[in-house]
Design a protein around this motif. Structure first.
Motif, PDB file in Angstrom:
ATOM      1  N   ALA A 121      13.959  -4.891 -49.642  1.00  0.00           N
ATOM      2  CA  ALA A 121      12.668  -5.424 -50.094  1.00  0.00           C
ATOM      3  C   ALA A 121      11.542  -4.970 -49.180  1.00  0.00           C
ATOM      4  CB  ALA A 121      12.735  -6.950 -50.160  1.00  0.00           C
ATOM      5  N   ALA A 122      11.784  -4.996 -47.876  1.00  0.00           N
ATOM      6  CA  ALA A 122      10.766  -4.537 -46.936  1.00  0.00           C
ATOM      7  C   ALA A 122      10.518  -3.040 -47.097  1.00  0.00           C
ATOM      8  CB  ALA A 122      11.196  -4.858 -45.508  1.00  0.00           C
ATOM      9  N   HIS A 123      11.572  -2.272 -47.275  1.00  0.00           N
ATOM     10  CA  HIS A 123      11.440  -0.818 -47.394  1.00  0.00           C
ATOM     11  C   HIS A 123      10.598  -0.429 -48.607  1.00  0.00           C
ATOM     12  CE1 HIS A 123      12.611   3.403 -46.906  1.00  0.00           C
ATOM     13  NE2 HIS A 123      12.794   3.435 -48.215  1.00  0.00           N
ATOM     14  N   PHE A 124      10.810  -1.131 -49.726  1.00  0.00           N
ATOM     15  CA  PHE A 124      10.133  -0.773 -50.969  1.00  0.00           C
ATOM     16  C   PHE A 124       8.878  -1.609 -51.230  1.00  0.00           C
ATOM     17  CE2 PHE A 124      14.476   0.807 -51.837  1.00  0.00           C
ATOM     18  CZ  PHE A 124      14.159   2.136 -52.091  1.00  0.00           C
ATOM     19  N   GLY A 125       8.469  -2.409 -50.259  1.00  0.00           N
ATOM     20  CA  GLY A 125       7.195  -3.111 -50.365  1.00  0.00           C
ATOM     21  C   GLY A 125       7.186  -4.283 -51.321  1.00  0.00           C
ATOM     22  N   VAL A 126       8.300  -4.974 -51.478  1.00  0.00           N
ATOM     23  CA  VAL A 126       8.347  -6.164 -52.334  1.00  0.00           C
ATOM     24  C   VAL A 126       7.411  -7.231 -51.772  1.00  0.00           C
ATOM     25  CG1 VAL A 126       9.849  -8.075 -53.047  1.00  0.00           C
ATOM     26  CG2 VAL A 126      10.649  -5.709 -53.224  1.00  0.00           C
TER      27      VAL A 126
END
Length: 278
Positions: A151-156
């Motif tokens: 989630a952090a990697h993909f900007g959730v």
């Protein structure tokens, strides 16, 4: 990914996922020290450094091995300047403090971060494309940590948890998240039907992830404002929650295994949404 929908949500508390034990065998047998309800003990170097960088004032105490003193020099100096305790211990003592051997040489007692309510979160959410994750019944902390990392990697923008979900930040989840737990807000929902109405009123489409019978992820134009709804492995989604979703989506594969682990599936879903936005 999720199995077919299960019974409706009222009064239900979801069991943990069966794909993994909540704790590793050697950790389950280790006595865990008492701790405050508003405190979480974090471990793993990346996890504790991310937490300290984001909210140093929440640090309550630090334990570390002597070989970590160089990397944690600034944290130790902050503890001295702000009258917070730190203790250099041996590996056995640190394992007792952490409740696990997977501590990477450091444990940090932190105030547990506050969870947001949905109305508060949506009030401050900017307009425009956005991904959210709704975890219905996901209970394994290692899966939760992997989901937070993706989630952090993909900007959730946030992870949504049902009001009766026992899932919360834990040391194991934060370690697996490798700093992602500090980058993604956790929102605690009220009534699920009210939550779906609030989200839909702001242009979000809820997409239920399923093993069989869903639309092909790679052939489906994904909405700009999207809530991925994921259920527990082996249990699937509530019938009422699944019915409230706009579509059911599946990840096509070779058929050699039934489905992906929920954390792996989450990474695939988030990546495809980002790919389409670009």
């Amino acid at each position: 990914m999720n199995r077919p929908p299960r019974a409706p949500w009222p009064g239900r508390r979801s069991p943990p996922e069966r794909a993994e034990r909540a704790d590793r065998p050697e950790d389950a047998a280790r006595p865990r020290p008492p701790r405050n309800d508003d405190e979480v003990r974090l471990f793993g170097l990346n996890a504790v450094m991310a937490a300290f960088a984001a909210r140093p004032g929440d640090l309550r105490k630090l334990w570390l091995l002597a070989e970590r003193m160089g990397e944690l020099r600034d944290v130790m100096a902050w503890c001295v300047a702000n009258r917070r305790g730190y203790t250099v211990v041996d590996a056995d003592e640190l394992a007792k403090v952490a409740g696990t051997q997977h501590h990477e040489g450091v444990v940090m007692a932190m105030r547990r971060p506050d969870e947001l309510g949905l109305s508060t979160f949506l009030r401050d959410l900017p307009a425009g494309p956005c991904q959210l994750l709704w975890l219905d019944g996901v209970g394994n902390p290692h899966n939760f940590g992997a989901i937070l990392r993706s989630a952090a990697h993909f900007g959730v923008a946030a992870v949504l948890l049902p009001k009766d979900s026992p899932l919360a930040l834990s040391g194991a989840a934060v370690r697996v998240a490798e700093g992602g737990a500090e980058a993604v807000p956790i929102v605690r929902l009220g009534r699920s039907d009210n939550a779906t109405q609030q989200l839909q009123g702001l242009g979000f489409q809820l997409l239920a992830t399923v093993v069989r019978g869903g639309d092909d992820l790679y052939a489906l134009p994904l909405p700009p404002r999207c809530v991925w709804v994921l259920g527990a492995e082996g249990e699937g989604l509530d019938l009422a929650l699944a019915a409230a979703c706009s579509r059911k989506v599946g990840i096509p594969g070779s058929g050699r295994v039934e489905s992906l682990n929920v954390a792996s599936a989450t990474a695939v879903l988030l990546a495809e949404w980002c790919r389409q936005r670009r």
